[in-house]
Each structure stands twice: as C-alpha cells, then as structure tokens.
Design a protein around this motif. Structure first.
Motif, PDB file in Angstrom:
ATOM      1  N   ARG A  53       3.601  10.047  -2.042  1.00  0.00           N
ATOM      2  CA  ARG A  53       3.092   8.780  -1.505  1.00  0.00           C
ATOM      3  C   ARG A  53       4.192   7.832  -1.069  1.00  0.00           C
ATOM      4  O   ARG A  53       3.961   6.931  -0.282  1.00  0.00           O
ATOM      5  CB  ARG A  53       2.132   8.116  -2.476  1.00  0.00           C
ATOM      6  N   LEU A  67       1.028  -2.464  -1.661  1.00  0.00           N
ATOM      7  CA  LEU A  67       2.458  -2.693  -1.783  1.00  0.00           C
ATOM      8  C   LEU A  67       3.044  -3.134  -0.444  1.00  0.00           C
ATOM      9  O   LEU A  67       3.758  -4.131  -0.355  1.00  0.00           O
ATOM     10  CB  LEU A  67       3.152  -1.404  -2.252  1.00  0.00           C
ATOM     11  N   PRO A  80      -2.328   6.336  -2.918  1.00  0.00           N
ATOM     12  CA  PRO A  80      -1.485   7.150  -2.039  1.00  0.00           C
ATOM     13  C   PRO A  80      -1.019   6.436  -0.760  1.00  0.00           C
ATOM     14  O   PRO A  80       0.089   6.664  -0.292  1.00  0.00           O
ATOM     15  CB  PRO A  80      -2.371   8.343  -1.715  1.00  0.00           C
ATOM     16  N   SER A  81      -1.814   5.547  -0.230  1.00  0.00           N
ATOM     17  CA  SER A  81      -1.372   4.869   0.998  1.00  0.00           C
ATOM     18  C   SER A  81      -0.400   3.726   0.688  1.00  0.00           C
ATOM     19  O   SER A  81       0.310   3.248   1.561  1.00  0.00           O
ATOM     20  CB  SER A  81      -2.568   4.296   1.742  1.00  0.00           C
ATOM     21  N   MET A  82      -0.384   3.291  -0.540  1.00  0.00           N
ATOM     22  CA  MET A  82       0.439   2.161  -0.984  1.00  0.00           C
ATOM     23  C   MET A  82       0.247   0.922  -0.109  1.00  0.00           C
ATOM     24  O   MET A  82       1.172   0.135   0.089  1.00  0.00           O
ATOM     25  CB  MET A  82       1.918   2.554  -1.055  1.00  0.00           C
ATOM     26  N   SER A 129       5.533   7.470   2.969  1.00  0.00           N
ATOM     27  CA  SER A 129       5.133   6.500   3.984  1.00  0.00           C
ATOM     28  C   SER A 129       6.031   5.264   3.953  1.00  0.00           C
ATOM     29  O   SER A 129       6.103   4.510   4.910  1.00  0.00           O
ATOM     30  CB  SER A 129       3.670   6.106   3.785  1.00  0.00           C
ATOM     31  N   VAL A 130       6.719   5.081   2.837  1.00  0.00           N
ATOM     32  CA  VAL A 130       7.661   3.972   2.756  1.00  0.00           C
ATOM     33  C   VAL A 130       9.036   4.422   3.263  1.00  0.00           C
ATOM     34  O   VAL A 130       9.720   3.692   3.966  1.00  0.00           O
ATOM     35  CB  VAL A 130       7.798   3.470   1.290  1.00  0.00           C
TER      36      VAL A 130
END
Lengths: 398, 267
Positions: free
Chosen positions: B137, A257, A252-254, B140-141
């Motif tokens: 999710r 990436l 979920p926090s990625m 956040s990007v």
C-alpha cells in the motif's frame, strides 16, 4: 507531595530517547548501550513493574528497580550519548509539574472509573494525564471503554477465529522490527509483549479486513501495550483511533493519509508561508517529509513522553491535534529553514532536525505552545480542507 | 500534489545541509545535459541540479580534489525497492556505515534517504540513496519518486519465495513509473543464510536474464557484494554521464567479473 518525589522521571524530556539507532543515524554504538544494559550497570530507579500493575494508581512512580538507568520508564533504551545532565535539569522542573497534576487528577477522579467530557476535563487533559490514569482516561474519553462494554468477549472471539495466513505473515515480518530498542519487546524479557502485539494486530486485521495490517500500526499497538499492558484495551483503543478518530490513513489506498498531508500543506501555506515557499521552491512533496508523522502518530518521530502528551489530547479532542503539533514544530523552524534550506535534501534534513532537541523534549511548554502558536483550528476548518484536498487527490488520480 | 511535480526534476541532487557548503552551493548554477523540459523553467538556487533524464548529471564547478566526503563531482539518485522485510534498510546501512546490527532495525515507514560519496576512477560520485517502505500500500506513496531515480536496486529475500515471485510485480511498477533508461539491478539478499534459503541462486540468475538486468546475491549481514552492488551502479552512471563514445563500460560484464559467490564471502 513527597509521595512523588521519589518517582523516577517519566521520561521523554530526555533527548531522542525513543528513537532507534537507525533513526538517529548512528547505527554503531547501539551494541554498547545494549551491553551496558545487559551487564546491568548503573542500576537505578525508573522502570515498569509487571503487567497489570500499570493500571494501579500507585504504579506510576515506578517503584521497582528492574531497569538500569540506561532504560527509560517505558522500557526504551536511552541512546549511548544520552545527556543525563540536561535530562536531570528538565526533569527537576517537569517532576514538579507532574506532582501538581497528579494531586489534581487524584482529586478530580476520586476513584471514579470514567471521565466526563467538559471544559475542565479538557484543560486537565491538555496539561497532561498522569501515567497511572492514562489507560482510564484514554479508554473513557475516546469511547473505547464503551465499545468494550458493549461487546464483551468480542476481542477473544475475533482472536480465536480462523486467521488469514497472508495477514499473519505480514504481521510476523514486523514483530521483530517493532521497538527493538525497547526491553519490553525483547524475547529475553520476562514481560515480553511481542505475543500481545501479535494478538492485537491479528485481531484488528480480522476485525477490520478492509484495513488489514499497515506498517505503522505495529508501533501504535506497541505503544498502547506499553501503556495499558492489556491486550483487549489496546485493541479497543486501536479500534477507536483507526475507526473513528483518524481518517482512513491505513487503508490500502491511504487516501486519508494523502489527504491530511495536503491539508497540512494548505495550513502551512496559510500560516507559515515561509516554509511553504521553501517547499515549493525545491519541489518537496509533503509525503516525503511528514508521512511518518501521521502514520506513526509521532511515535519514533518525537520523544516518547511528548508523544504520550500528544496522545492524551488525540484521544480526547481528536485528529486536529496532529495538525497543531505539526504546525507548531514547523513554525518554530521557519526562520532556520528559510535560512538554510538550499535543496530538497536540505529541506528533508530540516524536517528531521525539527523533531529533535529541547523544543520538543521539554514536553510541558511544548504542549502549551501547540494550543497557542498555530492560532485557532476548529474541526470544521479541518473538515472543510479535508473535503477539498480529498476531492483534488481523487480528481488527479482518475 | 501534482502541482509541484513540474519543478521536481531540478531538485534531485545536492548535498545535505551539513555538507552543502561543499560543491553543492558553490559554482555556477549551470547544469549539464540536455534540458528535457523538466525543471527548466525555474532557475535553480542550488548549484547542483538534474535537468535531463537519467543521464542528466551535474558538474558543479569541481571544487573537489579534497579527500573529504563532502565533495563530489556528480550526483545520482538511487532507489531501493522490494517487498517488506527483504533487507533494504539493512543493505543501505551496511553500505553507508559498514555495520549490521541484528535486531536493531525497525520497519521503514514512508520514505527516507542517505548519501554516500564514492570514488569511481577518480571521480567523486555521490549516490543519494532512497529507502522505501516495502508494503504494497505504500507504493502509491513512493512511486511518485521513481521518476527522478537514475538507478533502482530491486531486492528480494532468498529465504522468502513470495518476495522473489513479487519481483515481477515490482518490475511492472518500475516500467510504469520510472524513466525508461533507468539503471536496474536485481539483488537476492540474505545470501548468508543456508538452512532457510528457498530461492536458488540459479533462479535469480534466470529471472535476471529474462528481465535483461544484472544480478547478484548479497548479504547485508556478511557484507557480501554490498559494496559491489553500489559501486557497479556508480560506475555505470558515471560512464553514461561522460558521453564519450570511447569510454565504454559494460555493467553486465563488470558485475559478472567482480561478483562473489555466497560460499567465498568475506565481510
């Protein structure tokens, strides 16, 4: 030698063959190609045979003729403007390479069901794993086979357990949106892989609840199924990829990436400074231009054959391959970008353009370049950069 | 990442490379609007830049007049947000290309954009429309991009109650990350569906009233109100940019007057 001559080309050297119409930006015309497929015009060679066959040695030169020429050997519809002439040219060269490699691989494996890891094997993998050995090599080299052997029945048990309805819903949303341009993912297809796709994703989501399901995983599971035609193997390959080969891209926090995007930024700054300058000048964040590259592991970014060649190395050598590919593509387009990019949208456009065309379609020379062009790139270098970037992101976030 | 944020403001517009020889590159690098600090430090190489807040529009030296879509007078950034699967990409493709191809869409991963130039009362308005991944999710990007958006279209799916309920969470997100005066509109998409509908039009209207934002139901499949949604935004943005006190445009009124119901839809 002749054994292979009849082999329909494993595609990928053709242009934009695995891209959806949306990605190619020409959303009209798709129906036309589809109609042609349904009418079965231009019947010809490629195609995949039924399930499980993909594992047998003889299956790669796909011997059936279930698909028309408008569909590539992996089931992806070719775009309407597919350039058959260029494709034929590329393939005539690539087929010779494939034939040579296939003979060497057959000698090397000689009916073995596992691969050793050594310099010779590494060299072989970098030159491409023939499709008929892909499942075996991916499974064996990555350690997925070992996991499967150690956990017999695990896949079935996790699949049979009570399912989290929210997870199931999220996965269902993407089932019809996974490779709609691939005949193997159409409900009308007798070999429709949608159910298998659902199973692999649901099983993985329950196996790894901290990750659950993240968009992008649908394409990864989908491609694994296309190649292996085996749910359980796809599951373990996915587990190996997401659990061990890649950092935490999909949690979920990625964070993994975001970290790797910054790591690429650092590498570009060091090795392709021109592009770095353009990015900074127009305030383009790396997440804008390369997040799909990492999340989808180049699926639907690069031609499918090129993607498979990249994955050969990804399973064998690990995640640094992703940086090699990115650096090679970016380096190739440095001059054009410095020349043309005048704004943020220009930069985005450049990044899209660099994933198209002969440079990435001609996968054999491309794969040679990724090991020479960017210079040396050790896992230690990557690890160090990852640590720095991760710390920076965490500090900014807090 | 944040190192770069400081100069992000200036980059929001201009055309894609293929059309940048149009208004994008010609003319002086001057921009209109107050400089709100962002992006003022560095001279923009591009003629077009946005300096100010959401009304920081741009008047490149009007090389327009041409009827081609290459030219524009002002440019704005619009973002599509909402849960996964509500139809953001479909809505955008319908607006951009006038097409809807069922079963040809793939899940959007990350963020992408497309441009479209609209003629709004003889002013060529370019909308740079950002399409985002809907899964939580990815926020956040993607929320890093909210800040430069002049307008946001918040979508839900009338056949999916959860996507409707989640609009509150989206709104909180928008309030946290977007500009305060961002133009916001709520859209209930997939309005062509009858059997599967679970969110009534009145529910959408009520929610929009509570949020204080204009609302309409749309259908990317039939085309219902798609053009209108973007045109309304473009009109509002253009009127905000003129700063002429006599030049009044009421987005709410315009939407209420123009909006079509699902029953009378024609694509």
């Amino acid at each position: 030698m002749d054994r292979r001559r009849d082999a329909p080309a494993p595609d990928g050297t053709g242009s934009s063959l695995s891209r959806s119409p949306r990605q190619r930006g020409s959303s009209s015309g798709h129906g036309g190609a589809k109609d042609r497929v349904e009418r079965g015009e231009r019947p010809c060679s490629p195609p995949l045979k039924g399930k499980a066959d993909a594992l047998s040695v003889s299956s790669f030169p796909f011997s059936g003729s279930d698909y028309p020429v408008t569909v590539d050997p992996y089931g992806f519809e070719r775009p309407e403007d597919f350039d058959f002439e260029t494709y034929e040219q590329l393939m005539s060269e690539y087929l010779a390479v494939l034939t040579r490699r296939a003979i060497k691989w057959s000698k090397l494996l000689k009916g073995k069901n596992k691969v050793d890891k050594n310099n010779k094997m590494k060299r072989y993998v970098r030159k491409g794993v023939p499709n008929e050995h892909r499942t075996l090599v991916w499974m064996s080299a990555s350690g997925a086979q070992q996991q499967l052997d150690r956990n017999p029945g695990y896949y079935q048990s996790v699949l049979g357990a009570q399912h989290d309805p929210k997870l199931v819903d999220t996965i269902r949303t993407d089932l019809n949106r996974t490779f709609p341009e691939n005949v193997l993912f159409r409900k009308s297809s007798s070999t429709c892989l949608q159910k298998e796709l659902y199973n692999v994703l649901v099983a993985f989501g329950h196996h790894s609840p901290s990750v659950g399901y993240c968009q992008g995983m649908n394409f990864i599971a989908g491609l694994l199924l296309i190649i292996t035609r085996d749910e359980e193997k796809s599951f373990w390959l996915m587990e190996t990829l997401l659990g061990r080969i890649l950092p935490d891209y999909y949690s979920p926090s990625m964070l993994g990436l975001k970290t790797d995007q910054e790591v690429l930024g650092e590498l570009v700054r060091e090795r392709v400074p021109g592009v770095s300058g353009v990015m900074a000048e127009h305030g383009v964040m790396w997440s804008l231009v390369v997040s799909r590259w990492f999340i989808c592991l180049y699926i639907d970014v690069l031609p499918v054959e090129t993607v498979l060649r990249i994955w050969d190395c990804l399973f064998y050598e690990g995640s640094k391959i992703l940086f090699r590919v990115a650096l090679t593509i970016i380096h190739q387009h440095q001059a054009a970008m410095e020349e043309e990019a005048r704004s943020l949208p220009d930069v985005c456009q450049s990044f899209k353009r660099m994933t198209l065309g002969p440079f990435v379609e001609d996968c054999h020379p491309f794969m040679q370049k990724i090991f020479t062009e960017p210079g040396s790139l050790s896992m230690a270098t990557i690890a160090k950069l990852r640590a720095t970037c991760r710390a920076r992101i965490l500090a900014e976030g807090s | 990442m944040s190192r770069k944020k400081g100069i992000k403001g200036k980059t929001a517009t201009s055309s894609t490379s293929s059309i940048s020889s149009g208004s994008g590159r010609s003319g002086s690098p001057a921009t209109s609007g107050r400089s709100a600090g962002k992006g003022s430090g560095k001279a923009a190489r591009s003629a077009v830049s946005i300096t100010g807040q959401s009304n920081g529009v741009v008047h490149p030296s009007r090389p327009s007049l041409s009827c081609g879509s290459d030219f524009y007078d002002i440019a704005f950034k619009v973002m599509l947000v909402g849960d996964s699967g509500v139809g953001k990409t479909c809505l955008l493709v319908r607006f951009k290309d006038g097409a809807f191809l069922a079963g040809s869409f793939i899940s959007t991963v990350g963020i992408d954009f497309r441009n479209k130039v609209l003629d709004v009362d003889e002013v060529m308005v370019k909308l740079q429309i950002w399409d985002t991944a809907g899964q939580e999710r990815f926020r956040s990007v993607t929320h890093a991009y909210y800040r430069d958006a002049h307008a946001l279209l918040l979508l839900y799916d009338v056949t999916n109650k959860a996507s409707f309920d989640n609009t509150r969470a989206w709104l909180a997100e928008i309030h946290e990350y977007a500009q305060q005066d961002v133009v916001l509109m709520l859209l209930g998409n997939k309005a062509d569906t009858t059997h599967e509908r679970v969110v009534k039009k009145e529910d959408g209207e009520r929610l929009a009233k509570e949020f204080g934002v204009p609302f309409m139901e749309t259908s990317a499949r039939s085309g219902l109100n798609v053009e209108l949604a973007f045109t309304a935004l473009a009109k509002e943005l253009r009127h905000r940019s003129t700063k002429d006190p006599n030049d009044k445009f009421k987005l709410h009124d315009y939407v209420n007057q123009e909006v079509k119901g699902a029953s009378c839809c024609r694509s």
